[in-house]
Design an enzyme around this catalytic site. Structure first.
Site, PDB file in Angstrom:
ATOM      1  N   PRO A 267      -7.647   9.482   8.830  1.00 13.38           N
ATOM      2  CA  PRO A 267      -7.523   9.796  10.254  1.00 13.38           C
ATOM      3  C   PRO A 267      -7.370   8.504  11.077  1.00 13.38           C
ATOM      4  CG  PRO A 267      -9.703  10.412   9.400  1.00 13.38           C
ATOM      5  CD  PRO A 267      -8.912   9.916   8.240  1.00 13.38           C
TER       6      PRO A 267
ATOM      7  N   GLY B  23     -12.474   5.097  12.944  1.00 18.28           N
ATOM      8  CA  GLY B  23     -13.480   4.274  12.265  1.00 18.28           C
ATOM      9  C   GLY B  23     -13.390   4.321  10.747  1.00 18.28           C
TER      10      GLY B  23
ATOM     11  N   SER C  20      -6.156   0.981  10.596  1.00 17.87           N
ATOM     12  CA  SER C  20      -5.323  -0.195  10.915  1.00 17.87           C
ATOM     13  C   SER C  20      -5.415  -1.234   9.795  1.00 17.87           C
ATOM     14  CB  SER C  20      -5.698  -0.800  12.272  1.00 17.87           C
ATOM     15  OG  SER C  20      -6.937  -1.456  12.193  1.00 17.87           O
ATOM     16  N   ALA C  21      -6.602  -1.419   9.225  1.00 16.86           N
ATOM     17  CA  ALA C  21      -6.736  -2.387   8.126  1.00 16.86           C
ATOM     18  C   ALA C  21      -5.988  -1.883   6.892  1.00 16.86           C
ATOM     19  CB  ALA C  21      -8.213  -2.618   7.809  1.00 16.86           C
ATOM     20  N   ALA C  22      -6.023  -0.562   6.659  1.00 20.37           N
ATOM     21  CA  ALA C  22      -5.307  -0.001   5.505  1.00 20.37           C
ATOM     22  C   ALA C  22      -3.801  -0.200   5.673  1.00 20.37           C
ATOM     23  CB  ALA C  22      -5.633   1.479   5.354  1.00 20.37           C
TER      24      ALA C  22
ATOM     25  N   ASP D  99     -13.220  -5.048   7.288  1.00 20.14           N
ATOM     26  CA  ASP D  99     -12.411  -3.859   6.983  1.00 20.14           C
ATOM     27  C   ASP D  99     -11.306  -4.176   5.968  1.00 20.14           C
ATOM     28  OD1 ASP D  99     -13.955  -2.645   8.876  1.00 20.14           O
ATOM     29  OD2 ASP D  99     -12.308  -1.973  10.149  1.00 20.14           O
TER      30      ASP D  99
HETATM   31  O1  PMV Z   1     -14.295   0.146  14.351  1.00 22.15           O
HETATM   32  P1  PMV Z   1     -14.445  -0.200  12.937  1.00 22.15           P
HETATM   33  O2  PMV Z   1     -14.917   0.905  12.070  1.00 22.15           O
HETATM   34  O3  PMV Z   1     -13.258  -0.904  12.361  1.00 22.15           O
HETATM   35  O4  PMV Z   1     -15.642  -1.241  12.810  1.00 22.15           O
HETATM   36  C1  PMV Z   1     -15.698  -2.413  13.536  1.00 22.15           C
HETATM   37  C2  PMV Z   1     -16.780  -3.264  12.981  1.00 22.15           C
HETATM   38  C3  PMV Z   1     -17.234  -4.374  13.912  1.00 22.15           C
HETATM   39  O5  PMV Z   1     -18.253  -5.067  13.224  1.00 22.15           O
HETATM   40  C4  PMV Z   1     -17.803  -3.810  15.199  1.00 22.15           C
HETATM   41  C5  PMV Z   1     -16.101  -5.316  14.261  1.00 22.15           C
HETATM   42  C6  PMV Z   1     -15.650  -6.209  13.126  1.00 22.15           C
HETATM   43  O6  PMV Z   1     -14.593  -6.829  13.273  1.00 22.15           O
HETATM   44  O7  PMV Z   1     -16.380  -6.339  12.125  1.00 22.15           O
END
Ligand code: PMV
Length: 292
Positions: free
Chosen positions: A83, A87, A91-93, A134
């Site tokens: 999704p 969270g 985006s990292a994937a 991530d």
């Molecule tokens: O929003 P997410 O699930 O990608 O998590 C961000 C995690 C943080 O620690 C808040 C930011 C980071 O870059 O680590």
């Protein structure tokens, strides 16, 4: 045409403090995936039904091409079962899958550490000032203990751990949440650093509990981490409500996962409570079960 994929992720402990050099633990979600297909083209074109802002993706792709020293004239097709903006690391994937596909098209073989480094370049554009946790867990596709600028530690997590991920449906921006914590840190460094120290202790205890398969302790540590995240102002009514519902259903522990100010709640349940909790929570929320 070359197609590569990358998994989703969940941060178990240590979000936010990880931006300030503290440790975090994150796990891959292997059954949710981002698929990126790449072929040569006259110009850079992105086709995606899942992402809306394609210009932003173009900037990230150009960054990956710069890192790999290739021309960015590609036709790129993106498909996702992760999704988006929820969270779970979409985006990292995208950064990781695109890095692997573009490198393969160039005929370059990258190991997971090289993929992590290259994908960080675009992840940092998607999430300005990202800690890198991530794209690290997604590049490695195994549970990791992560400290910024240090070698990644792969964790041997207990295999039968089931993490319940509940979407609060409150869309939150990681950049906004990181900025809010930065402001708090600026206003009261001593207090916020003490919270980060507490989170560090929690993460370090969780590392042992995860490897030992001590689920009750993992739950207690989730509650402790949640207390710290609440002190940082990252809870909203909806996530607090979900955490309370998990507690009523008999969880070992529950916390927000990721940026907070909405987003996901994660929880661990004893085996005899798991099925009932999953079915009760699924009546109201989107629930994903992450199995290690
Ligand atoms: O929003 P997410 O699930 O990608 O998590 C961000 C995690 C943080 O620690 C808040 C930011 C980071 O870059 O680590």
């Amino acid at each position: 045409m070359i197609t590569e994929s990358a998994c989703g992720k969940v941060i178990l402990y240590g979000e936010h403090a990880v931006v300030y050099g503290k440790p975090a633990i994150a796990v891959p979600v292997k059954n949710l995936r981002m698929e990126v297909s790449v072929e040569k083209s006259a110009t850079l074109q992105i086709k995606s039904e899942c992402f809306e802002n394609l210009d932003w993706i173009k900037t990230g792709i150009v960054k990956i091409c710069d890192e790999l020293d290739v021309d960015s004239n590609f036709s790129i097709t993106i498909k996702s079962t992760i999704p988006i903006a929820s969270g779970m690391g979409s985006s990292a994937a995208l950064s990781v899958a695109a890095t692997k596909a573009i490198a393969k098209l160039k005929g370059v073989s990258l190991d997971k550490e090289a993929v992590r480094k290259v994908s960080y370049a675009s992840e940092n554009i998607f999430h300005g000032g990202a800690s890198g946790v991530d794209n690290a867990v997604i590049s490695y596709e195994c549970p990791i203990y992560y400290i910024k600028h240090e070698e990644i530690e792969e964790l041997e997590a207990a295999l039968d751990l089931k993490i319940v991920v509940i979407d609060s449906k409150v869309r939150s921006s990681t950049a906004n949440a990181v900025a809010a914590v930065r402001q708090k840190h600026k206003e009261n460094k001593e207090k916020v650093n003490a919270i980060f120290d507490d989170i560090e202790n929690t993460v370090n205890s969780a590392k042992f509990a995860l490897e030992a398969g001590d689920f009750e302790e993992l739950g207690n540590l989730m509650n402790l981490n949640q207390d710290a995240l609440e002190l940082l102002g990252l809870s909203v009514l909806e996530t607090t409500q979900i955490i309370n519902e998990c507690k009523k259903l008999g969880c070992f522990g529950a916390k927000i996962s990721g940026a907070g100010l909405g987003g996901n709640v994660i929880s661990i349940f004893p085996d005899d409570k798991f099925e009932n909790a999953k079915s009760e929570l699924s009546k109201k929320y989107n629930v994903v079960i992450v199995k290690l």
